[in-house]
Write an enzyme that holds these catalytic residues in place. Structure first.
Site, mmCIF file in Angstrom:
data_model
loop_
_atom_site.group_PDB
_atom_site.id
_atom_site.type_symbol
_atom_site.label_atom_id
_atom_site.label_comp_id
_atom_site.label_asym_id
_atom_site.label_seq_id
_atom_site.Cartn_x
_atom_site.Cartn_y
_atom_site.Cartn_z
ATOM 1 N N TYR A 148 52.475 90.731 29.888
ATOM 2 C CA TYR A 148 53.160 89.512 30.319
ATOM 3 C C TYR A 148 54.404 89.228 29.477
ATOM 4 O O TYR A 148 55.381 88.650 29.983
ATOM 5 C CB TYR A 148 52.198 88.324 30.310
ATOM 6 C CG TYR A 148 51.353 88.274 31.551
ATOM 7 C CD1 TYR A 148 51.879 87.847 32.768
ATOM 8 C CD2 TYR A 148 50.024 88.677 31.529
ATOM 9 C CE1 TYR A 148 51.118 87.812 33.922
ATOM 10 C CE2 TYR A 148 49.246 88.649 32.684
ATOM 11 C CZ TYR A 148 49.803 88.215 33.870
ATOM 12 O OH TYR A 148 49.039 88.185 35.019
ATOM 13 N N HIS A 193 51.900 80.377 42.961
ATOM 14 C CA HIS A 193 51.086 81.095 41.984
ATOM 15 C C HIS A 193 51.469 80.764 40.543
ATOM 16 O O HIS A 193 51.052 81.447 39.616
ATOM 17 C CB HIS A 193 51.175 82.610 42.206
ATOM 18 C CG HIS A 193 50.518 83.065 43.472
ATOM 19 N ND1 HIS A 193 50.717 84.321 44.011
ATOM 20 C CD2 HIS A 193 49.656 82.424 44.311
ATOM 21 C CE1 HIS A 193 50.011 84.429 45.126
ATOM 22 N NE2 HIS A 193 49.365 83.305 45.330
ATOM 23 N N CYS A 224 47.927 77.481 21.786
ATOM 24 C CA CYS A 224 47.876 76.148 22.383
ATOM 25 C C CYS A 224 48.174 75.113 21.307
ATOM 26 O O CYS A 224 47.509 75.095 20.259
ATOM 27 C CB CYS A 224 46.497 75.910 22.999
ATOM 28 S SG CYS A 224 46.256 74.214 23.595
ATOM 29 N N CYS A 253 44.746 72.719 20.739
ATOM 30 C CA CYS A 253 43.479 73.133 20.130
ATOM 31 C C CYS A 253 43.601 74.375 19.257
ATOM 32 O O CYS A 253 42.641 74.745 18.578
ATOM 33 C CB CYS A 253 42.419 73.365 21.212
ATOM 34 S SG CYS A 253 42.700 74.847 22.213
#
Length: 275
Positions: free
Chosen positions: A77, A132, A172, A175
């Site tokens: 990615y 998407h 993130c 968290c």
């Protein structure tokens, strides 16, 4: 019916329309130089390391890959993110804007592409529905909360030969867990769809105001038929541009042009006196 005859019908429909609904699949990006992932051959040609491992697209484009091997998942990615940032949209994008310029309700885009090319080509961000999701946005792997944030601060350094991320992946901010693209993947029950849901809501509001919409579909295949199904159920008329799958369900109200994305848009624009 000949190509010229089909183009003539399409020109008449565009002239009568008061809004242009553009629906686009992966074939829209090929003329910009983006890779074609259709079939293992095309995917593995773009990512040889995954080909050597016999890893199918469905396995790496899967949230499970971020759990089992985050460096590999972000290698894939991250490479795509960098590629999409560097790629310039082909001239067909500008032709779409020109086709809709005189229509009362303008243009709207419904696309399965996650590359952000429509925004880069100058389309208003609030008139695009990315069904998407988008690689330019991130979310928590654990979906710890309904949060989506920009990927602009993440600059992936990828070993292209091994398809692995060098350095640390994004995390993130809420968290501290691993972050992933805000893209709907295969076997994905953790995708945060809030951003896409809001886009879709705005699209529905636009469609309700348009009286004579024309749907122009580019490069949407039948393997994952999300875009084709949407095209066939929205708009009074459909113009389908697809070199391999130009068939249409209703020849009275739809034309199929067996052409590539940019070539089809160029010929259509020329027939409309644009170009």
């Amino acid at each position: 019916m000949s190509l010229d005859a089909e183009l003539s019908r399409a020109v008449d429909w565009i002239a009568a329309a008061d809004g242009l609904l553009v629906t686009a699949g992966a074939g829209m990006g090929i003329d910009s130089g983006l890779p074609d992932f259709r079939g293992p051959g095309g995917f593995w040609a773009a990512y040889p390391a995954l080909g050597r491992a016999r890893m199918a697209f469905e396995r790496i484009a899967n949230p499970a890959a971020f759990q089992t091997d985050p460096q590999l998942a972000w290698g894939f990615y991250g490479h795509r993110l960098k590629l999409y940032r560097e790629t310039q949209p082909h001239p067909g994008f500008a032709l779409l804007l020109e086709l809709a310029r005189k229509m009362k309700h303008g243009i709207w885009v419904f696309t399965s592409n996650v590359d952000g090319q429509f925004q880069k080509a100058g389309f208003p961000a609030d008139r695009i529905c990315e069904v998407h999701g988008s690689i330019h946005h991130l979310q928590c792997v654990s979906a710890c909360r309904d949060a989506i944030w920009s990927a602009d601060g993440f600059m992936p350094d990828v070993d292209s030969e091994a398809c692995r991320l060098r350095g640390e992946p994004p995390i993130c901010p809420h968290c501290g867990s691993l972050a992933r693209p805000n893209i709907l993947m295969f076997g994905d029950w953790g995708w945060v769809e809030r951003r896409t849901a809001l886009q879709f809501q705005r699209l529905q509001q636009w469609l309700s105001a348009v009286h004579r919409p024309i749907c122009l579909e580019i490069g949407a295949g039948t393997h994952i038929p999300t875009v084709r199904h949407f095209s066939e159920t929205h708009g009074e008329r459909l113009i389908r541009i697809n070199p391999g799958e130009p068939e249409v369900p209703d020849e009275q109200n739809a034309v199929g042009l067996s052409l590539g994305g940019y070539d089809g848009l160029r010929r259509l624009a020329e027939a409309c006196g644009i170009g």
